[in-house]
Design a protein around this motif. Structure first.
Motif, PDB file in Angstrom:
ATOM      1  N   GLN A  36     -99.417  -2.052-118.065  1.00 52.69           N
ATOM      2  CA  GLN A  36    -100.529  -1.487-118.826  1.00 52.69           C
ATOM      3  C   GLN A  36    -100.417   0.009-119.068  1.00 52.69           C
ATOM      4  O   GLN A  36    -101.169   0.552-119.883  1.00 52.69           O
ATOM      5  CB  GLN A  36    -101.856  -1.758-118.087  1.00 52.69           C
ATOM      6  CG  GLN A  36    -102.122  -3.217-117.771  1.00 52.69           C
ATOM      7  CD  GLN A  36    -102.272  -4.070-119.024  1.00 52.69           C
ATOM      8  OE1 GLN A  36    -102.934  -3.654-119.983  1.00 52.69           O
ATOM      9  NE2 GLN A  36    -101.664  -5.237-119.040  1.00 52.69           N
ATOM     10  N   VAL A  37     -99.516   0.684-118.361  1.00 45.92           N
ATOM     11  CA  VAL A  37     -99.376   2.133-118.483  1.00 45.92           C
ATOM     12  C   VAL A  37     -97.902   2.503-118.632  1.00 45.92           C
ATOM     13  O   VAL A  37     -97.013   1.681-118.384  1.00 45.92           O
ATOM     14  CB  VAL A  37     -99.989   2.858-117.263  1.00 45.92           C
ATOM     15  CG1 VAL A  37    -101.477   2.547-117.150  1.00 45.92           C
ATOM     16  CG2 VAL A  37     -99.254   2.486-115.977  1.00 45.92           C
ATOM     17  N   LYS A  38     -97.652   3.740-119.008  1.00 46.79           N
ATOM     18  CA  LYS A  38     -96.273   4.183-119.220  1.00 46.79           C
ATOM     19  C   LYS A  38     -95.529   4.578-117.945  1.00 46.79           C
ATOM     20  O   LYS A  38     -94.318   4.351-117.851  1.00 46.79           O
ATOM     21  CB  LYS A  38     -96.255   5.338-120.225  1.00 46.79           C
ATOM     22  CG  LYS A  38     -96.629   4.910-121.635  1.00 46.79           C
ATOM     23  CD  LYS A  38     -96.582   6.091-122.591  1.00 46.79           C
ATOM     24  CE  LYS A  38     -96.972   5.664-124.004  1.00 46.79           C
ATOM     25  NZ  LYS A  38     -96.979   6.810-124.943  1.00 46.79           N
ATOM     26  N   PRO A  39     -96.179   5.199-116.947  1.00 46.03           N
ATOM     27  CA  PRO A  39     -95.444   5.549-115.732  1.00 46.03           C
ATOM     28  C   PRO A  39     -94.866   4.318-115.036  1.00 46.03           C
ATOM     29  O   PRO A  39     -95.443   3.222-115.092  1.00 46.03           O
ATOM     30  CB  PRO A  39     -96.512   6.230-114.859  1.00 46.03           C
ATOM     31  CG  PRO A  39     -97.524   6.732-115.826  1.00 46.03           C
ATOM     32  CD  PRO A  39     -97.567   5.703-116.915  1.00 46.03           C
ATOM     33  N   SER A  40     -93.742   4.506-114.364  1.00 45.04           N
ATOM     34  CA  SER A  40     -93.062   3.399-113.687  1.00 45.04           C
ATOM     35  C   SER A  40     -93.651   3.114-112.319  1.00 45.04           C
ATOM     36  O   SER A  40     -94.178   4.007-111.645  1.00 45.04           O
ATOM     37  CB  SER A  40     -91.573   3.734-113.521  1.00 45.04           C
ATOM     38  OG  SER A  40     -90.955   3.926-114.773  1.00 45.04           O
ATOM     39  N   LEU A  41     -93.544   1.850-111.899  1.00 45.57           N
ATOM     40  CA  LEU A  41     -93.863   1.451-110.537  1.00 45.57           C
ATOM     41  C   LEU A  41     -92.649   1.720-109.660  1.00 45.57           C
ATOM     42  O   LEU A  41     -91.504   1.693-110.138  1.00 45.57           O
ATOM     43  CB  LEU A  41     -94.203  -0.028-110.458  1.00 45.57           C
ATOM     44  CG  LEU A  41     -95.555  -0.552-110.943  1.00 45.57           C
ATOM     45  CD1 LEU A  41     -95.786  -0.250-112.425  1.00 45.57           C
ATOM     46  CD2 LEU A  41     -95.649  -2.055-110.697  1.00 45.57           C
ATOM     47  N   VAL A  42     -92.872   1.957-108.368  1.00 44.33           N
ATOM     48  CA  VAL A  42     -91.774   1.955-107.401  1.00 44.33           C
ATOM     49  C   VAL A  42     -91.500   0.492-107.057  1.00 44.33           C
ATOM     50  O   VAL A  42     -92.329  -0.171-106.424  1.00 44.33           O
ATOM     51  CB  VAL A  42     -92.134   2.746-106.127  1.00 44.33           C
ATOM     52  CG1 VAL A  42     -91.049   2.588-105.074  1.00 44.33           C
ATOM     53  CG2 VAL A  42     -92.339   4.220-106.458  1.00 44.33           C
TER      54      VAL A  42
END
Length: 210
Positions: free
Chosen positions: A119-125
């Motif tokens: 849902q968002v642009k930043p990546s998950l770890v």
């Protein structure tokens, strides 16, 4: 028995070898925040002033001492991801705290895998067992009792997608201790972990009367 109290006024200094504030208000969950700049540079950084503030919608937040890269990125893109820091990821989390130029990727520095969010642009770890995808709701500059602005910023966001490793769910119940979260304590290097052996249960008074 009444014990003698050590008292001080913070504005005048604490008079101790190390400021006790962080040790008293603790241990604290870690805000391991991933973000991305408007130009596309990834960032990952841990914050020890972090918590959850609302159920519905779920609101989490962290405070940054100074206008750091995470705050700058989130102010630009209005998005971030919180990643659960666990015992097995402690060293990588610590590596991601290094002060490096804004165009340096802490995922690479810490040897972690960026996983695309839904849902968002930043990546998950990817290595973290729990991730919250968040949309910015408020960015607040803190102020002192006299109303003077402080160089500290509170970032609040609504979790719009939550991901949980299914091994942490038993009969649909999230197992906090099984995740082995790490918690920040006082001093420059103190952390704690929790175990199921340390658990105890209390029933709220209104529930007992029901």
């Amino acid at each position: 028995m009444t014990h003698k109290r050590y008292s001080y006024q913070p504005r005048a200094g604490h008079g101790l070898p190390h400021d006790p504030l962080n040790a008293i208000v603790g241990p604290r969950p870690i805000g391991w925040i991933s973000s991305i700049s408007a130009s596309g540079h990834r960032n990952l950084a841990p914050y020890s002033f972090f918590n959850c503030f609302n159920y519905h919608p779920p609101i989490i937040g962290f405070a940054s001492s100074g206008w750091k890269d995470s705050v700058q990125n989130i102010s630009e893109t209005k998005e971030f991801v919180w990643n659960l820091a666990t015992r097995s990821l402690a060293e990588a989390m610590n590596e991601s705290s290094a002060s490096v130029p804004a165009d340096q990727d802490e995922f690479a520095i810490a040897g972690l895998t960026p996983l695309p969010a839904s849902q968002v642009k930043p990546s998950l770890v990817a290595e973290s067992p729990v991730n919250f995808e968040c949309k910015l709701t408020q960015l607040i500059q803190l102020q002192g009792a006299q109303g003077q602005p402080i160089d500290s910023w509170l970032v609040l966001g609504e979790a719009v997608a939550i991901h949980i490793d299914e091994t942490l769910l038993e009969n649909g119940i999230y197992q906090t201790a099984k995740a082995e979260p790490i918690l920040r304590a006082g001093g420059p290097s103190a952390y704690y972990s929790i175990t199921e052996a340390q658990r105890f249960d209390l029933v709220r008074p209104d529930a007992r009367r029901a």
